[in-house]
Design a protein around this motif. Sequence first.
Motif, PDB file in Angstrom:
ATOM      1  N   PHE A  26       0.802  -1.231   0.000  1.00 56.28           N
ATOM      2  CA  PHE A  26       0.000   0.000   0.000  1.00 56.28           C
ATOM      3  C   PHE A  26       0.830   1.274   0.000  1.00 56.28           C
ATOM      4  N   GLY A  27       2.133   1.179  -0.235  1.00 54.18           N
ATOM      5  CA  GLY A  27       2.994   2.349  -0.175  1.00 54.18           C
ATOM      6  C   GLY A  27       2.626   3.421  -1.182  1.00 54.18           C
ATOM      7  N   ASN A  28       2.902   4.655  -0.815  1.00 55.49           N
ATOM      8  CA  ASN A  28       2.617   5.816  -1.657  1.00 55.49           C
ATOM      9  C   ASN A  28       3.663   5.926  -2.766  1.00 55.49           C
ATOM     10  N   ASN A  29       3.408   6.767  -3.738  1.00 59.44           N
ATOM     11  CA  ASN A  29       4.400   7.024  -4.784  1.00 59.44           C
ATOM     12  C   ASN A  29       4.441   8.508  -5.083  1.00 59.44           C
ATOM     13  N   GLY A  30       5.554   8.957  -5.622  1.00 56.07           N
ATOM     14  CA  GLY A  30       5.755  10.364  -5.893  1.00 56.07           C
ATOM     15  C   GLY A  30       6.326  10.592  -7.274  1.00 56.07           C
ATOM     16  N   PRO A  31       6.844  11.780  -7.523  1.00 52.14           N
ATOM     17  CA  PRO A  31       7.383  12.094  -8.860  1.00 52.14           C
ATOM     18  C   PRO A  31       8.693  11.368  -9.125  1.00 52.14           C
ATOM     19  N   ASN A  32       9.067  11.338 -10.371  1.00 55.72           N
ATOM     20  CA  ASN A  32      10.354  10.787 -10.818  1.00 55.72           C
ATOM     21  C   ASN A  32      10.517   9.313 -10.462  1.00 55.72           C
ATOM     22  N   GLY A  33       9.391   8.589 -10.432  1.00 57.91           N
ATOM     23  CA  GLY A  33       9.454   7.148 -10.213  1.00 57.91           C
ATOM     24  C   GLY A  33       9.637   6.716  -8.781  1.00 57.91           C
ATOM     25  N   TYR A  34       9.585   7.637  -7.833  1.00 52.66           N
ATOM     26  CA  TYR A  34       9.737   7.255  -6.428  1.00 52.66           C
ATOM     27  C   TYR A  34       8.514   6.458  -6.002  1.00 52.66           C
ATOM     28  N   ASN A  35       8.734   5.234  -5.530  1.00 54.41           N
ATOM     29  CA  ASN A  35       7.617   4.331  -5.234  1.00 54.41           C
ATOM     30  C   ASN A  35       7.953   3.510  -3.991  1.00 54.41           C
ATOM     31  N   VAL A  36       7.178   3.707  -2.930  1.00 59.41           N
ATOM     32  CA  VAL A  36       7.422   2.984  -1.682  1.00 59.41           C
ATOM     33  C   VAL A  36       7.199   1.488  -1.857  1.00 59.41           C
ATOM     34  N   LYS A  37       6.428   1.082  -2.864  1.00 53.34           N
ATOM     35  CA  LYS A  37       6.173  -0.342  -3.093  1.00 53.34           C
ATOM     36  C   LYS A  37       7.401  -1.073  -3.643  1.00 53.34           C
ATOM     37  N   SER A  38       8.401  -0.336  -4.100  1.00 59.32           N
ATOM     38  CA  SER A  38       9.659  -0.953  -4.526  1.00 59.32           C
ATOM     39  C   SER A  38      10.380  -1.493  -3.301  1.00 59.32           C
ATOM     40  N   LEU A  39      10.917  -2.703  -3.377  1.00 61.03           N
ATOM     41  CA  LEU A  39      11.559  -3.331  -2.224  1.00 61.03           C
ATOM     42  C   LEU A  39      12.689  -2.471  -1.679  1.00 61.03           C
ATOM     43  N   THR A  40      13.569  -1.978  -2.550  1.00 57.31           N
ATOM     44  CA  THR A  40      14.695  -1.165  -2.093  1.00 57.31           C
ATOM     45  C   THR A  40      14.213   0.086  -1.382  1.00 57.31           C
ATOM     46  N   THR A  41      13.224   0.761  -1.949  1.00 58.11           N
ATOM     47  CA  THR A  41      12.690   1.970  -1.338  1.00 58.11           C
ATOM     48  C   THR A  41      11.966   1.652  -0.041  1.00 58.11           C
ATOM     49  N   ALA A  42      11.197   0.562  -0.025  1.00 61.21           N
ATOM     50  CA  ALA A  42      10.465   0.180   1.186  1.00 61.21           C
ATOM     51  C   ALA A  42      11.424  -0.089   2.341  1.00 61.21           C
ATOM     52  N   LEU A  43      12.546  -0.744   2.060  1.00 67.49           N
ATOM     53  CA  LEU A  43      13.531  -1.007   3.102  1.00 67.49           C
ATOM     54  C   LEU A  43      14.195   0.290   3.577  1.00 67.49           C
ATOM     55  N   ALA A  44      14.473   1.192   2.641  1.00 72.28           N
ATOM     56  CA  ALA A  44      15.041   2.481   3.019  1.00 72.28           C
ATOM     57  C   ALA A  44      14.067   3.272   3.891  1.00 72.28           C
ATOM     58  N   ARG A  45      12.760   3.105   3.643  1.00 71.67           N
ATOM     59  CA  ARG A  45      11.760   3.776   4.483  1.00 71.67           C
ATOM     60  C   ARG A  45      11.784   3.220   5.909  1.00 71.67           C
ATOM     61  N   GLN A  46      12.160   1.951   6.072  1.00 73.74           N
ATOM     62  CA  GLN A  46      12.291   1.385   7.411  1.00 73.74           C
ATOM     63  C   GLN A  46      13.510   1.966   8.139  1.00 73.74           C
ATOM     64  N   GLU A  47      14.560   2.275   7.387  1.00 80.10           N
ATOM     65  CA  GLU A  47      15.687   2.988   7.983  1.00 80.10           C
ATOM     66  C   GLU A  47      15.231   4.346   8.498  1.00 80.10           C
ATOM     67  N   LEU A  48      14.461   5.054   7.677  1.00 78.02           N
ATOM     68  CA  LEU A  48      13.940   6.367   8.046  1.00 78.02           C
ATOM     69  C   LEU A  48      13.101   6.284   9.316  1.00 78.02           C
ATOM     70  N   ALA A  49      12.163   5.341   9.347  1.00 76.03           N
ATOM     71  CA  ALA A  49      11.307   5.188  10.529  1.00 76.03           C
ATOM     72  C   ALA A  49      12.149   4.869  11.759  1.00 76.03           C
ATOM     73  N   SER A  50      13.153   4.023  11.609  1.00 75.75           N
ATOM     74  CA  SER A  50      14.004   3.652  12.735  1.00 75.75           C
ATOM     75  C   SER A  50      14.772   4.855  13.274  1.00 75.75           C
ATOM     76  N   ALA A  51      15.256   5.706  12.360  1.00 72.90           N
ATOM     77  CA  ALA A  51      16.026   6.877  12.777  1.00 72.90           C
ATOM     78  C   ALA A  51      15.187   7.845  13.596  1.00 72.90           C
ATOM     79  N   LEU A  52      13.893   7.909  13.310  1.00 70.85           N
ATOM     80  CA  LEU A  52      12.995   8.803  14.044  1.00 70.85           C
ATOM     81  C   LEU A  52      12.201   8.049  15.107  1.00 70.85           C
ATOM     82  N   TYR A  53      12.690   6.877  15.493  1.00 68.83           N
ATOM     83  CA  TYR A  53      12.053   6.078  16.538  1.00 68.83           C
ATOM     84  C   TYR A  53      13.032   5.779  17.668  1.00 68.83           C
ATOM     85  N   TYR A  54      14.171   5.155  17.346  1.00 73.81           N
ATOM     86  CA  TYR A  54      15.120   4.784  18.390  1.00 73.81           C
ATOM     87  C   TYR A  54      15.804   5.988  19.015  1.00 73.81           C
TER      88      TYR A  54
END
Length: 358
Positions: free
Chosen positions: A87-115
């Motif tokens: 269900f990931g969102n998508n943006g301009p220039n092909g940015y797509n949270v549903k992509s595995l690489t991008t989805a994993l990078a989003r978990q890094e982002l969430a972790s940085a603003l959590y721990y």
Amino acid sequence: ADAVWAVNPDAYVILEHFGENREETELTNYGMLVWGNMNHAYNEASMGFNSDLSGATYKSRGWTQPALVSYMESHDEERMMYKNLQFGNNGPNGYNVKSLTTALARQELASALYYTIPGPKMLWQFGELGYDVNIDFNGRTGNKPIRWNYFQEPDRRKLYEVVSALLYLRNTYPVFHTTDFSHTLSSALQKTIQLNSSDLNITVLGNFGVASSTINPRFQHPGTWYEYFSGDSIVVTNITAALPIQAGEYRLYADKKLSRPETVTLTGVSSPVWTNGTVNLFPNPANDRSTLSLELQRPARIQLEWWTTDGKLLQRLPAQQWQAGAHQLELTLPAVPGLYFLRLQDGVGVKVLPVVRW
């Protein structure tokens, strides 16, 4: 709680309570901890939608004690990576949270603003590798598959490295447990955390949007600030001057250089992936011995090392020269039962095998 503490005064009493805040305030003031479910909020942010993450802070409940054990995932909540990919969102220039690489990078982002939020946290199993099996696989409480291959995938390994580094910071620098902190974690997609102490200050930035943007860093003071993950530094003259930040990007700035955990050298985000044929270890789990099976595509001088899960080199075996073809080598496992990593390096790539000694 009194009965437990009579036996062990240092025991943690954690309540799966989810009650009205006045009642939980009374319980936490007495010395107990309570769970704080932040799955929905962090998953919405990870997928690229507006979300309020401030509920992960104990101060959001008006408490003076860090008694809130917040969590992004649990046994009872859908995996964030599963929802990112579905269900990931998508943006301009092909940015797509549903992509595995991008989805994993989003978990890094969430972790940085959590721990980096002061107070206890729960890391649910394999969240550090982006576990993405649906919670209803094999039934809600059914056995779920263990993805041993995850540790070999570079993008998942990078997430593992980031989580390791964040936990290292929490365990090394007292500022990550300060009571003097502020944040902008509410509805905006660009979020910040500021941790303050007399000898070290931290500013964390994250863009949960799916397009590039700018962010007000709210640095604590002018001067030189060091970005932890990249090693870059900036000289700040205006503490609120907007900084450009890419979709899904996160940064952790400190006003002093911070040390790096040993695990970064173990798994090596930048280490090239093993390309010299197949490697297997059997049996695994094993008692005291296991057999390493190699099917090499080219001759190589191979170095074998045993590492602990906390990034300590346990043993380095003498390097051996191998010809192309099939080989087997019997290995003696570490003496103490537990999880270890067998690291192989052939001068071109690196292979890391998780090994369970029972």
